[in-house]
Motif scaffolding. Structure first.
Motif, PDB file in Angstrom:
ATOM      1  N   ILE A  70      29.940  32.972  42.854  1.00  0.00           N
ATOM      2  CA  ILE A  70      31.149  33.389  43.284  1.00  0.00           C
ATOM      3  C   ILE A  70      31.780  34.581  42.576  1.00  0.00           C
ATOM      4  N   PRO A  71      31.693  35.742  43.213  1.00  0.00           N
ATOM      5  CA  PRO A  71      32.168  37.112  42.389  1.00  0.00           C
ATOM      6  C   PRO A  71      33.664  37.080  42.965  1.00  0.00           C
ATOM      7  N   VAL A  72      34.623  37.469  42.114  1.00  0.00           N
ATOM      8  CA  VAL A  72      35.974  37.760  42.250  1.00  0.00           C
ATOM      9  C   VAL A  72      36.205  39.044  41.386  1.00  0.00           C
ATOM     10  N   SER A  73      37.513  39.446  42.037  1.00  0.00           N
ATOM     11  CA  SER A  73      38.049  40.696  41.334  1.00  0.00           C
ATOM     12  C   SER A  73      38.698  40.554  39.904  1.00  0.00           C
ATOM     13  N   PHE A  74      38.363  41.090  38.873  1.00  0.00           N
ATOM     14  CA  PHE A  74      39.040  41.239  37.682  1.00  0.00           C
ATOM     15  C   PHE A  74      40.259  41.384  37.832  1.00  0.00           C
ATOM     16  N   ASN A  75      41.325  40.655  37.005  1.00  0.00           N
ATOM     17  CA  ASN A  75      42.668  40.893  37.150  1.00  0.00           C
ATOM     18  C   ASN A  75      43.560  40.496  38.214  1.00  0.00           C
ATOM     19  N   ASP A  76      42.853  39.663  39.005  1.00  0.00           N
ATOM     20  CA  ASP A  76      43.411  39.393  40.342  1.00  0.00           C
ATOM     21  C   ASP A  76      43.728  37.585  40.308  1.00  0.00           C
ATOM     22  N   PRO A  77      44.708  37.295  39.680  1.00  0.00           N
ATOM     23  CA  PRO A  77      44.953  35.646  39.604  1.00  0.00           C
ATOM     24  C   PRO A  77      44.968  35.041  41.028  1.00  0.00           C
TER      25      PRO A  77
END
Length: 445
Positions: A174-181
């Motif tokens: 599951i890829p997510v954006s860094f710095n996006d809580p």
């Protein structure tokens, strides 16, 4: 400068090595220069051209190309006594003890042979320990050439980013954006019971050197605790460079369950390591059920080089020196960009640095971060500086690779050849080297 020898070597290499290089990042248009030798803070190519080296083998060379005498002596001694045995040696115990003394997350360590091996083993360990399959990673992060993390896309629409990887493998990532809580919180709300681990670099070193925004790493820690997942820090790049002997986890005050190392921990020799809590690490065979083995694991020469590398750093002013030069360089770059390219962003921390050719910036630079982006919310650049991999991807990457890098090379400065890889300062660099580098940036920009 002329590059006749490098051109001829590249022509030969194309006949016997795919693409003429043994690692994709070394492929430079129209051809790379071939290094003949290192000399302190410099490399000399096959044509005799001399460059200030800020690549430092992509991070392992904390001391540049002239390691301290005690490091060289240890390497020579262990090589002379027999390079390896297929049996345990005392030196691997001593290096594991050093890591346990200094790194907050480490109680036990398993040594392997590369950063890729370390992250592959860490992912297997997390899945084996939790009994779950899904791994959360950051878009733009890099964890070596492994099937689990060579993916791209949005959650639920993920596919491999390389040929040769079955599409089914990507369905567990599951890829997510860094710095996006908010995004990762939503992911845990949907998939929390299936997530084995969050795998992230604490600083995105393979995406220019992006620092976490305030509270982001703490959010990852809390989510993993709440849902029974492991927090795995990939400190292959930041380990023993950012935060000194405590690594980036010590600098940021967030302790993962498992940490991967490579580069500096082997003193410039091929090495990797997985460290973490004893309860988790003992799941590796032979004490547990998660298989991990390797002929070259704990190679005595690499263990000796790594131990002496780190011991010297513990006993001398190594980090004070390289971090001071890093501050000097980033501050100088900030001043140059304010005058010449105010939309560009200086990033980095400790002895890491990069200039991101960002396309937008604030109208007023008053009170901006003065020695590299700190993700400070009251900085005028905060809404414009890169926060994740997509932000760096949106920068003027072609200008960096096709124009800027080549002109810096002609000035005698060797930087990482794309917009994404961090640059590194070594103990061999001097203030005069930093001043000369700033003059080159000023001339080229």
């Amino acid at each position: 400068m002329h590059h006749d020898e490098s051109r001829d070597l590249y022509d030969r290499a194309l006949s016997v090595i795919p693409g003429g290089v043994n690692s994709t990042v070394r492929a430079i248009d129209p051809y790379p220069f071939f290094v003949q030798r290192g000399d302190g803070a410099h490399v000399v190519d096959a044509d005799g051209n001399r460059y200030l080296d800020f690549v430092n083998a992509y991070g392992p060379l904390l001391y540049g190309h002239d390691p301290p005498e005690q490091v060289q002596s240890a390497i020579q001694s262990y090589s002379a006594e027999g390079p390896m045995y297929g049996a345990p040696t005392e030196i691997e115990v001593e290096l594991a003890e050093f890591l346990a003394r200094h790194v907050p997350s480490v109680e036990m360590t398993r040594f392997v042979n590369s950063g890729t091996e370390a992250t592959v083993s860490a992912v297997r360990l997390a899945r084996g320990y939790t009994g779950r399959d899904k791994i959360v990673v950051m878009r733009g992060g890099y964890h070596g050439a492994q099937e689990t993390t060579l993916v791209e896309g949005e959650a639920g629409h993920v596919h491999p980013s390389s040929a040769g990887i079955p599409a089914e493998f990507a369905q567990h990532t599951i890829p997510v954006s860094f710095n996006d809580p908010e995004e990762i919180t939503h992911v845990f709300e949907r998939h929390g019971d299936d997530i084995a681990a969050v795998l992230t670099e604490p600083v995105l070193g393979n995406t220019a050197t992006i620092l976490p925004v305030d509270g982001y790493l703490e959010t990852l820690r809390e989510l993993c605790d709440d849902h029974g997942a492991l927090l795995v820090f990939d400190e292959v790049m930041t380990g023993f460079r950012v935060g000194g002997l405590q690594c980036a986890q010590g600098k940021f005050g967030v302790t993962p369950d498992v940490t991967t190392f490579a580069k500096i921990v082997g003193g410039g020799f091929p090495v990797g390591a997985i460290g973490g809590k004893a309860e988790i690490m003992e799941q590796f065979t032979p004490s547990g059920e998660v298989f991990q083995a390797g002929t070259f694991n704990g190679h005595p020469v690499a263990m000796a080089a790594g131990l002496e590398y780190l011991t010297y750093a513990a006993e001398h002013d190594v980090y004070e020196h390289v971090n001071r030069l890093g501050e000097r360089l980033r501050s100088g770059l900030t001043d140059i960009l304010a005058e010449k390219e105010p939309t560009y962003t200086v990033v980095g921390t400790d002895s890491m640095f990069k200039v991101v050719f960002s396309r937008r910036g604030p109208d007023d630079l008053t009170d901006q971060c003065d020695s590299g982006c700190r993700q400070r919310a009251d900085c005028p650049r905060f809404d414009h500086c890169p926060k994740n991999g997509a932000d760096v991807q949106a920068a003027e990457t072609n200008r960096y690779e096709r124009v800027f890098w080549h002109e810096m090379k002609d000035e005698g400065v060797f930087l990482t050849p794309n917009q994404f890889e961090s640059c590194f300062i070594s103990y061999a660099h001097t203030e005069a080297d930093i001043d000369r580098t700033l003059e080159a940036y000023d001339a080229v920009l």
